[in-house]
Design a protein around this motif. Structure first.
Motif, PDB file in Angstrom:
ATOM      1  N   ALA A 110       0.738   0.985 -11.589  1.00  0.00           N
ATOM      2  CA  ALA A 110       0.323   2.296 -12.108  1.00  0.00           C
ATOM      3  C   ALA A 110      -1.070   2.657 -11.589  1.00  0.00           C
ATOM      4  N   ALA A 111      -1.350   2.234 -10.372  1.00  0.00           N
ATOM      5  CA  ALA A 111      -2.616   2.537  -9.718  1.00  0.00           C
ATOM      6  C   ALA A 111      -2.448   2.290  -8.228  1.00  0.00           C
ATOM      7  N   ARG A 112      -3.312   2.890  -7.434  1.00  0.00           N
ATOM      8  CA  ARG A 112      -3.280   2.646  -5.996  1.00  0.00           C
ATOM      9  C   ARG A 112      -3.796   1.249  -5.695  1.00  0.00           C
ATOM     10  N   ALA A 113      -3.198   0.628  -4.671  1.00  0.00           N
ATOM     11  CA  ALA A 113      -3.609  -0.724  -4.277  1.00  0.00           C
ATOM     12  C   ALA A 113      -3.483  -0.851  -2.771  1.00  0.00           C
ATOM     13  N   ASP A 114      -4.115  -1.860  -2.238  1.00  0.00           N
ATOM     14  CA  ASP A 114      -4.002  -2.153  -0.807  1.00  0.00           C
ATOM     15  C   ASP A 114      -3.998  -3.669  -0.644  1.00  0.00           C
TER      16      ASP A 114
ATOM     17  N   HIS B  10       0.805  -1.233   0.000  1.00  0.00           N
ATOM     18  CA  HIS B  10       0.000   0.000   0.000  1.00  0.00           C
ATOM     19  C   HIS B  10       0.833   1.277   0.000  1.00  0.00           C
ATOM     20  N   GLY B  11       2.157   1.131   0.173  1.00  0.00           N
ATOM     21  CA  GLY B  11       3.051   2.284   0.059  1.00  0.00           C
ATOM     22  C   GLY B  11       3.206   3.107   1.309  1.00  0.00           C
ATOM     23  N   GLU B  12       2.278   3.035   2.215  1.00  0.00           N
ATOM     24  CA  GLU B  12       2.301   3.772   3.487  1.00  0.00           C
ATOM     25  C   GLU B  12       2.655   5.250   3.279  1.00  0.00           C
ATOM     26  N   LEU B  13       1.852   5.902   2.488  1.00  0.00           N
ATOM     27  CA  LEU B  13       2.004   7.351   2.278  1.00  0.00           C
ATOM     28  C   LEU B  13       3.391   7.725   1.761  1.00  0.00           C
ATOM     29  N   GLY B  14       3.938   6.842   0.931  1.00  0.00           N
ATOM     30  CA  GLY B  14       5.239   7.131   0.337  1.00  0.00           C
ATOM     31  C   GLY B  14       6.423   6.741   1.193  1.00  0.00           C
ATOM     32  N   ARG B  15       6.202   6.115   2.354  1.00  0.00           N
ATOM     33  CA  ARG B  15       7.323   5.729   3.226  1.00  0.00           C
ATOM     34  C   ARG B  15       8.066   4.515   2.686  1.00  0.00           C
ATOM     35  N   THR B  16       7.448   3.774   1.766  1.00  0.00           N
ATOM     36  CA  THR B  16       8.126   2.701   1.043  1.00  0.00           C
ATOM     37  C   THR B  16       8.154   3.091  -0.432  1.00  0.00           C
ATOM     38  N   ALA B  17       9.344   3.109  -1.008  1.00  0.00           N
ATOM     39  CA  ALA B  17       9.458   3.499  -2.413  1.00  0.00           C
ATOM     40  C   ALA B  17      10.575   2.688  -3.093  1.00  0.00           C
ATOM     41  N   PRO B  18      10.292   2.163  -4.300  1.00  0.00           N
ATOM     42  CA  PRO B  18       8.976   2.156  -4.941  1.00  0.00           C
ATOM     43  C   PRO B  18       8.067   1.126  -4.275  1.00  0.00           C
ATOM     44  N   SER B  19       6.770   1.325  -4.425  1.00  0.00           N
ATOM     45  CA  SER B  19       5.794   0.396  -3.875  1.00  0.00           C
ATOM     46  C   SER B  19       5.075  -0.319  -5.013  1.00  0.00           C
ATOM     47  N   LEU B  20       4.102  -1.133  -4.669  1.00  0.00           N
ATOM     48  CA  LEU B  20       3.307  -1.832  -5.680  1.00  0.00           C
ATOM     49  C   LEU B  20       2.643  -0.852  -6.644  1.00  0.00           C
ATOM     50  N   ARG B  21       2.366   0.328  -6.174  1.00  0.00           N
ATOM     51  CA  ARG B  21       1.709   1.330  -7.030  1.00  0.00           C
ATOM     52  C   ARG B  21       2.542   1.625  -8.277  1.00  0.00           C
ATOM     53  N   ALA B  22       3.871   1.608  -8.145  1.00  0.00           N
ATOM     54  CA  ALA B  22       4.734   1.871  -9.287  1.00  0.00           C
ATOM     55  C   ALA B  22       4.612   0.782 -10.343  1.00  0.00           C
TER      56      ALA B  22
END
Length: 532
Positions: free
Chosen positions: A511-515, A496-508
């Motif tokens: 190309a969409a938000r996920a949880d 889920h990326g945790e507000l950008g605290r993990t980069a890159p995340s699955l969103r990268a």
């Protein structure tokens, strides 16, 4: 060097036969198993009448009326030993044997051998130093380093008596798991340690601890530069006496792997401000049948059993496959568990419905080192159920309100996504991936907010080694991930990326938000328990 003269000097100073033999530097156990016979070689004929019987069972001097009129040297020969304070004299051994037998009966160890250890009054160190200096003064060629230690002589003399009394074989503490320790006190110990203040004033200045708190090592350091005139040997009024006996067996270690089937079960008891948050835990479920074998009460179980594992999963995460490696340390066990008992324990654990342990075996302390080391270097495989929350950049929805669905293009994009190229050692730099492992996605994770209360805020480089996405039939917005990661990767936060605290995340990759909806540990890639 005149050994008979040294022996006589020791006797004149009030030493028992065993201590006189110690100062001669005799190191063989047989010497102290039969002291009377060993001493005859160094005695004149008129001195071969035993004086050991003059120490009574209660440790006092057995002197006759009118002893004050006897010469000092002759009176000392009938006294409690001026060096060992009676520890090597048979007349003081009855209490020690009785105390040891009571302790062993109470503990109920199932064993055939034991080792013994002595905790002697610190005054014996001062007295031994005096004797070394006195012998050196009269015999300049005497080597003070040749003295057999009091502890060794005690083990070879009283230890043999204890072995007969307990019905066990005496063994070396280096190899025997069962250690019996006898603690002795001497009534004038504190008074006799006062001499250390004059020998080493700086060590016992007013701002220092009082002499009563002098440690054995502290006394040895203070006596290093002591001279004979600074010391004197007083005739002890009573022998040192046994005041306590302790018995302890070396810990046993059991290894296995646990499968966790519940999403409402912590690995260890979960307490918040002293309040239990869950009724049970993996640890407690595994401990119960082990504690039952040893008849441990709940409070004993808490202190005598220790749980060690290769990492841990969250409360709501299952651990499947072959399970997570773990070990149990059992302190002071009465006996070893048999293979049959371990098998029954596994059966009882598995009936809980929440935890399954297929088998457990005995392991060593060194094996536990490898288990903890593996926690920092192992790879893990996960199965994650995720949900797509927004349309992908490449989606062409009919309207803004169109349902979000996982497309074949999404699956393909995830399966081809990578942040690195190549493989081998160079590709693992900065991560905890094993050397030579292909790294597909290198990421940086700040310590998750949910664990900041117990872990420092750091940015850690981690690696995803393999990633495969699958669609979920009949659930168009869901997809499943098979993930292999390096040690220490926070999979939930990557999803889920945790507000950008993990980069890159699955969103990268998507190309969409996920949880993430659910997570399972599929495999902990660590050989355990060891095969022998």
């Amino acid at each position: 060097m005149n050994e008979k003269a040294i022996f006589k000097l020791c006797k004149d100073e009030g030493c028992c036969d065993a201590c006189a033999l110690r100062y001669l530097g005799l190191h063989h156990p047989r010497v102290y198993e039969n002291v009377k016979e060993s001493a005859e070689k160094y005695q004149d004929e008129q001195d071969q009448t035993s004086t050991e019987e003059n120490v009574t069972d209660n440790g006092t001097n057995g002197e006759a009326d009118g002893a004050d009129s006897e010469p000092e040297a002759k009176r000392r020969r009938g006294a409690v030993c001026a060096s060992c304070l009676g520890l090597l004299q048979q007349g003081t051994w009855d209490d020690s044997c009785r105390m040891a037998k009571e302790m062993m009966d109470k503990k109920g160890y199932d064993c055939t051998t034991f080792a013994c250890a002595l905790s002697a009054p610190i005054a014996t160190i001062v007295r031994e130093k005096y004797m070394q200096l006195a012998i050196k003064h009269k015999f300049p060629e005497y080597d003070t380093d040749r003295v057999t230690s009091l502890k060794e002589a005690w083990k070879w003399s009283l230890g043999t008596r204890l072995a007969s009394h307990l019905g066990l074989a005496l063994d070396s503490g280096a190899v025997c798991p069962l250690l019996l320790t006898l603690h002795y006190e001497y009534p004038d110990d504190v008074q006799e340690l006062e001499v250390l203040k004059s020998i080493s004033p700086s060590s016992f200045a007013p701002h220092k601890r009082p002499a009563v708190d002098v440690t054995r090592r502290g006394a040895e350091l203070a006596l290093e530069k002591a001279t004979l005139p600074q010391l004197r040997l007083q005739t002890p009024a009573a022998a040192a006496r046994a005041v306590a006996c302790a018995a302890a067996r070396a810990p046993l270690y059991i290894g296995g792997r646990y499968i966790k089937l519940s999403r409402q079960l912590p690995q260890t008891p979960w307490l918040v401000r002293g309040q239990r948050m869950m009724e049970s835990s993996v640890q407690e479920i595994i401990f119960r049948p082990i504690a039952a074998v040893y008849n441990l009460a709940p409070e004993e179980m808490e202190h005598r059993l220790k749980f060690v594992s290769a990492g841990r999963e969250d409360v709501d995460v299952r651990c499947l496959g072959e399970g997570r490696p773990f070990a149990i340390e059992i302190s002071d066990p009465r006996r070893e568990l048999t293979k049959e008992e371990l098998a029954r324990a596994c059966e009882q654990i598995s009936t809980s419905g929440s935890v399954v342990v297929k088998h457990m075996v005995h392991v060593t302390k060194d094996d536990l080192t490898e288990l903890k080391r593996g926690e920092e270097s192992k790879c893990k495989e996960y199965e994650a159920l995720c949900i797509k929350l927004t349309h992908s950049d490449s989606d062409q929805p009919a309207s803004a309100d169109a349902p979000v669905v996982v497309t074949e293009a999404d699956i393909a994009r995830i399966n081809s996504y990578t942040t690195t190229q190549g493989s081998g050692d160079d590709n693992t730099n900065g991560t905890d991936a094993p050397s030579g492992t292909d790294v597909r996605i290198r990421l940086v994770q700040k310590t998750p907010l949910r664990v900041l209360h117990r872990r420092p805020l750091l940015a850690r480089t981690r690696a995803i080694l393999a990633l495969q996405a699958h669609s979920v039939p009949d659930h168009p917005s869901l997809f499943r991930l098979s993930i292999r990661t390096s040690a220490g990767t926070y999979v939930k936060e990557w999803c889920h990326g945790e507000l950008g605290r993990t980069a890159p995340s699955l969103r990268a990759a998507l190309a969409a938000r996920a949880d993430i909806l659910a997570l399972d540990v599929a495999a902990v890639l660590l050989p355990w328990p060891p095969r022998r």
